[in-house]
Design an enzyme around this catalytic site. Structure first.
Site, short mmCIF file in Angstrom:
data_model
loop_
_atom_site.label_atom_id
_atom_site.label_comp_id
_atom_site.label_asym_id
_atom_site.label_seq_id
_atom_site.Cartn_x
_atom_site.Cartn_y
_atom_site.Cartn_z
N GLU A 69 0.85 -1.18 0.00
CA GLU A 69 0.00 0.00 0.00
C GLU A 69 0.90 1.24 0.00
O GLU A 69 1.87 1.30 0.71
CB GLU A 69 -0.91 -0.05 1.25
CG GLU A 69 -1.74 1.17 1.52
CD GLU A 69 -2.56 1.68 0.33
OE1 GLU A 69 -3.32 0.91 -0.28
OE2 GLU A 69 -2.43 2.88 0.02
N ILE A 70 0.52 2.21 -0.81
CA ILE A 70 1.38 3.39 -0.98
C ILE A 70 1.15 4.44 0.10
O ILE A 70 2.04 5.22 0.41
CB ILE A 70 1.22 3.96 -2.41
CG1 ILE A 70 2.43 4.80 -2.78
CG2 ILE A 70 -0.08 4.74 -2.55
CD1 ILE A 70 2.55 5.09 -4.28
N ASN A 113 5.41 1.44 -3.46
CA ASN A 113 4.83 1.82 -4.73
C ASN A 113 5.01 0.64 -5.67
O ASN A 113 6.10 0.40 -6.19
CB ASN A 113 5.52 3.05 -5.29
CG ASN A 113 4.91 3.48 -6.62
OD1 ASN A 113 4.09 2.77 -7.20
ND2 ASN A 113 5.31 4.64 -7.10
N CYS A 158 -7.39 -5.50 -6.47
CA CYS A 158 -8.80 -5.31 -6.12
C CYS A 158 -9.18 -3.84 -6.14
O CYS A 158 -8.59 -3.04 -5.41
CB CYS A 158 -9.09 -5.88 -4.73
SG CYS A 158 -8.72 -7.63 -4.59
N ASP A 204 -7.45 2.13 -8.37
CA ASP A 204 -7.90 3.47 -8.74
C ASP A 204 -8.12 3.51 -10.25
O ASP A 204 -7.25 3.11 -11.01
CB ASP A 204 -6.85 4.51 -8.32
CG ASP A 204 -6.69 4.57 -6.81
OD1 ASP A 204 -7.70 4.37 -6.11
OD2 ASP A 204 -5.56 4.79 -6.32
N THR A 245 -13.39 -7.21 0.71
CA THR A 245 -12.60 -5.99 0.53
C THR A 245 -13.47 -4.80 0.94
O THR A 245 -14.69 -4.85 0.81
CB THR A 245 -12.17 -5.81 -0.94
OG1 THR A 245 -13.34 -5.91 -1.76
CG2 THR A 245 -11.18 -6.86 -1.39
N GLU A 246 -12.84 -3.75 1.42
CA GLU A 246 -13.59 -2.56 1.83
C GLU A 246 -14.34 -1.97 0.63
O GLU A 246 -15.49 -1.56 0.75
CB GLU A 246 -12.66 -1.51 2.44
CG GLU A 246 -12.31 -1.73 3.91
CD GLU A 246 -11.35 -2.88 4.17
OE1 GLU A 246 -10.65 -3.31 3.22
OE2 GLU A 246 -11.29 -3.36 5.33
N GLU A 247 -13.68 -1.96 -0.51
CA GLU A 247 -14.32 -1.43 -1.72
C GLU A 247 -15.47 -2.32 -2.16
O GLU A 247 -16.51 -1.84 -2.59
CB GLU A 247 -13.31 -1.26 -2.86
CG GLU A 247 -12.41 -0.06 -2.73
CD GLU A 247 -13.16 1.28 -2.73
OE1 GLU A 247 -14.09 1.45 -3.53
OE2 GLU A 247 -12.80 2.14 -1.91
N1 SAM Z 1 -7.82 -3.06 -2.60
C1 SAM Z 1 -8.55 -2.29 -1.60
C2 SAM Z 1 -10.00 -2.65 -1.62
O1 SAM Z 1 -10.42 -3.35 -2.55
O2 SAM Z 1 -10.73 -2.29 -0.70
C3 SAM Z 1 -8.34 -0.78 -1.80
C4 SAM Z 1 -8.81 -0.19 -3.10
S1 SAM Z 1 -8.46 1.55 -3.23
C5 SAM Z 1 -9.64 2.13 -4.36
C6 SAM Z 1 -6.92 1.58 -4.13
C7 SAM Z 1 -5.72 1.51 -3.21
O3 SAM Z 1 -4.52 1.39 -3.96
C8 SAM Z 1 -5.56 2.74 -2.35
O4 SAM Z 1 -5.45 2.36 -1.00
C9 SAM Z 1 -4.27 3.39 -2.88
O5 SAM Z 1 -3.57 4.11 -1.89
C10 SAM Z 1 -3.51 2.17 -3.37
N2 SAM Z 1 -2.50 2.45 -4.41
C11 SAM Z 1 -2.65 3.24 -5.50
N3 SAM Z 1 -1.52 3.25 -6.24
C12 SAM Z 1 -0.63 2.44 -5.61
C13 SAM Z 1 0.71 2.04 -5.89
N4 SAM Z 1 1.36 2.49 -6.96
N5 SAM Z 1 1.33 1.19 -5.03
C14 SAM Z 1 0.67 0.73 -3.94
N6 SAM Z 1 -0.59 1.07 -3.63
C15 SAM Z 1 -1.25 1.91 -4.46
#
Ligand code: SAM
Length: 230
Positions: free
Chosen positions: A71-72, A105, A125, A128, A203-205
């Protein structure tokens, strides 16, 4: 930004024992600078794990498999780490030892963390969506990144994708379909996979989309064997 990110020079220099203390084995070498080894390697990765719903649901389901959320966001990473520590404590140190989360990242440093063919499952999952065309390069599925997923996955390993954004689903399918290392997993097999249920419901989403009565698009891809050298 990325200059504050910590990442190992190579997978062998990573000290995983901090994250999976129950699996640490003492190094027999005198050299104390050497990181402690684990009795097994991380096998399952959740890319952009957010608040850790998938990990927390998957850990008891695959109790012998080490899984890692990447997670970033710093504060979110910390939240997931504390969530897992609390669950370990509540369960007398027996469960959830196989789950952990680190800040990374995943678009940049994946091969620093994992050796070739180390992983059996990669979860993507509800990434973005980056709707605008000029933002598409920020998408977590792309020709370049798919090659990194193919590198880290073993033959037979699976990339799991889910999203509520149909355009992103089609994008992920298009890019993974086009990659020579992957084949789509057929529908009936997808529906039989317990991990798909977890991805949809835990998943939360996934929960948010269900509350809003949105659609969830799922696609799985299997890592093929590399062709023999010509
Ligand atoms: N996977 C989770 C869920 O399904 O509930 C979270 C989905 S959320 C919409 C997208 C997540 O990806 C965010 O927490 C964001 O900070 C993370 N993220 C985005 N770009 C990333 C990257 N390059 N490396 C790691 N995490 C990243």
């Amino acid at each position: 930004s990325d200059h504050t990110l910590e990442y190992p020079e190579s997978p062998d220099t990573m000290d995983w024992s901090l994250y999976y203390p129950a699996y640490a084995v003492e190094s027999t070498l005198e050299d104390s600078k050497r990181p402690a080894k684990l009795s097994k390697d991380v096998e399952v990765v959740d890319i952009g794990c957010g608040f850790g719903g998938l990990l927390v649901a998957l850990a008891p389901l695959l109790p012998e498999t080490l899984m890692l959320g990447l997670e970033i966001r710093t504060s979110v990473t910390q939240f997931v780490q504390e969530r897992i520590w609390a669950l370990r404590e509540q369960n007398g140190g027996t469960l959830y030892q196989n789950a952990a989360c680190i800040r990374a990242n995943t678009m940049k440093f994946l091969p620093n963390f994992f050796k070739k063919a180390q992983l059996s499952k990669i979860f993507i999952c509800f990434p973005d969506p980056h709707f605008k065309a000029r933002k598409h390069k920020a998408r977590i599925v792309s020709t370049t990144l798919n090659s990194e997923y193919a590198y880290a996955l073993r033959p037979g390993g699976i990339v799991y994708t889910i999203t509520d954004v149909e355009a992103l689903h089609l994008w992920m399918v298009q890019h993974l379909d086009a990659h020579p290392s992957f084949e789509r997993v057929p529908h009936d097999e997808v529906e039989k996979d317990d991990c798909v249920k977890v991805m949809r419901d835990e998943t939360e989403e996934g929960k948010k989309v269900a509350r809003n009565q949105g659609q969830k698009f799922v696609a799985l891809f299997r890592r093929l064997e590399d062709p023999p050298w010509e």
